[in-house]
Design a protein around this motif. Structure first.
Motif, PDB file in Angstrom:
ATOM      1  N   ALA A   4      -9.261 -17.320   9.252  1.00  0.00           N
ATOM      2  CA  ALA A   4      -9.060 -16.495   9.680  1.00  0.00           C
ATOM      3  C   ALA A   4      -7.776 -15.773   8.483  1.00  0.00           C
ATOM      4  N   VAL A   5      -7.504 -14.368   8.358  1.00  0.00           N
ATOM      5  CA  VAL A   5      -6.541 -14.115   7.431  1.00  0.00           C
ATOM      6  C   VAL A   5      -5.930 -13.251   8.405  1.00  0.00           C
ATOM      7  N   ASP A   6      -4.580 -13.723   8.064  1.00  0.00           N
ATOM      8  CA  ASP A   6      -3.181 -13.505   8.832  1.00  0.00           C
ATOM      9  C   ASP A   6      -2.914 -12.277   8.396  1.00  0.00           C
ATOM     10  N   HIS A   7      -2.362 -11.926   7.113  1.00  0.00           N
ATOM     11  CA  HIS A   7      -2.230 -10.341   6.957  1.00  0.00           C
ATOM     12  C   HIS A   7      -2.523 -10.439   5.046  1.00  0.00           C
ATOM     13  N   ALA A  51      -5.472  -7.890  16.192  1.00  0.00           N
ATOM     14  CA  ALA A  51      -5.265  -8.903  15.049  1.00  0.00           C
ATOM     15  C   ALA A  51      -5.296  -8.588  13.497  1.00  0.00           C
ATOM     16  N   VAL A  52      -5.142  -7.569  13.267  1.00  0.00           N
ATOM     17  CA  VAL A  52      -4.676  -6.641  12.053  1.00  0.00           C
ATOM     18  C   VAL A  52      -3.583  -6.709  11.864  1.00  0.00           C
ATOM     19  N   GLN A  53      -2.919  -7.159  10.593  1.00  0.00           N
ATOM     20  CA  GLN A  53      -1.462  -7.091   9.945  1.00  0.00           C
ATOM     21  C   GLN A  53      -1.625  -6.363   8.940  1.00  0.00           C
ATOM     22  N   PRO A  64       0.864   1.541  -7.765  1.00  0.00           N
ATOM     23  CA  PRO A  64      -0.542   1.620  -6.861  1.00  0.00           C
ATOM     24  C   PRO A  64      -1.740   1.120  -7.352  1.00  0.00           C
ATOM     25  N   ALA A  65      -2.351   0.196  -6.962  1.00  0.00           N
ATOM     26  CA  ALA A  65      -3.711  -0.331  -7.182  1.00  0.00           C
ATOM     27  C   ALA A  65      -4.545   1.023  -7.208  1.00  0.00           C
ATOM     28  N   ARG A  66      -5.867   0.999  -8.114  1.00  0.00           N
ATOM     29  CA  ARG A  66      -6.415   2.111  -8.321  1.00  0.00           C
ATOM     30  C   ARG A  66      -7.975   1.237  -7.236  1.00  0.00           C
ATOM     31  N   LYS A  67      -7.806   0.098  -7.321  1.00  0.00           N
ATOM     32  CA  LYS A  67      -9.069   0.202  -6.408  1.00  0.00           C
ATOM     33  C   LYS A  67      -9.095  -1.010  -5.811  1.00  0.00           C
ATOM     34  N   ALA A  68      -8.250  -2.151  -6.121  1.00  0.00           N
ATOM     35  CA  ALA A  68      -8.001  -2.657  -4.680  1.00  0.00           C
ATOM     36  C   ALA A  68      -7.596  -2.031  -3.443  1.00  0.00           C
ATOM     37  N   HIS A  69      -8.269  -2.749  -2.169  1.00  0.00           N
ATOM     38  CA  HIS A  69      -7.582  -1.661  -0.848  1.00  0.00           C
ATOM     39  C   HIS A  69      -7.528  -3.270   0.378  1.00  0.00           C
ATOM     40  N   PRO A  70      -7.925  -2.494   1.264  1.00  0.00           N
ATOM     41  CA  PRO A  70      -7.861  -3.841   2.491  1.00  0.00           C
ATOM     42  C   PRO A  70      -8.558  -2.508   3.276  1.00  0.00           C
ATOM     43  N   GLY A  71     -10.501  -3.426   3.883  1.00  0.00           N
ATOM     44  CA  GLY A  71     -10.879  -2.707   5.006  1.00  0.00           C
ATOM     45  C   GLY A  71     -10.330  -3.274   5.879  1.00  0.00           C
TER      46      GLY A  71
END
Length: 117
Positions: A4-7, A51-53, A64-71
């Protein structure tokens, strides 16, 4: 083996914790998670919804990152964001989803995805 992705860690500028709390708690409806004391001394804040952290860490030369982001998978949050003054930019390029982007108060890009039935 990955299970899983922890955070997801995002960065933020020094002194932005109150603005981040206002956004992630009041706008997105997340709950702040207390950081362990040794990590709290570094600043920043952690948030959870189910479950989202998301962890917001302080970076002295923050940009701030221009492209990177959480979905983030959501249900009906667009109206809540707009009602609280957030800008929403729709993107219809992902089949099977309602998808839009918004930014937190320090400029981090967030992607919101709602699967279509």
């Amino acid at each position: 083996m990955l299970t899983a992705v922890d955070h997801v860690q995002l960065a933020a500028p020094p002194g932005s914790e109150d603005r981040l709390r206002a956004y992630y708690v009041d706008v997105l409806g997340m709950t702040e998670v207390p950081k362990p004391p040794v990590l709290a001394a570094r600043g920043g804040c952690w948030f959870r919804a189910g479950a989202v952290q998301l962890h917001l860490g302080i970076e002295s030369d923050f940009r701030p990152a221009r492209k990177a982001h959480p979905g983030l998978r959501v249900t009906g949050i667009e109206t809540r964001l707009r009602a609280r003054g957030a800008t929403v930019t729709w993107d219809d390029k992902l089949p099977g989803h309602r998808r839009f982007y918004s930014h937190d108060p320090v400029g981090n890009r967030l992607e919101f995805l709602e699967p279509l039935p």
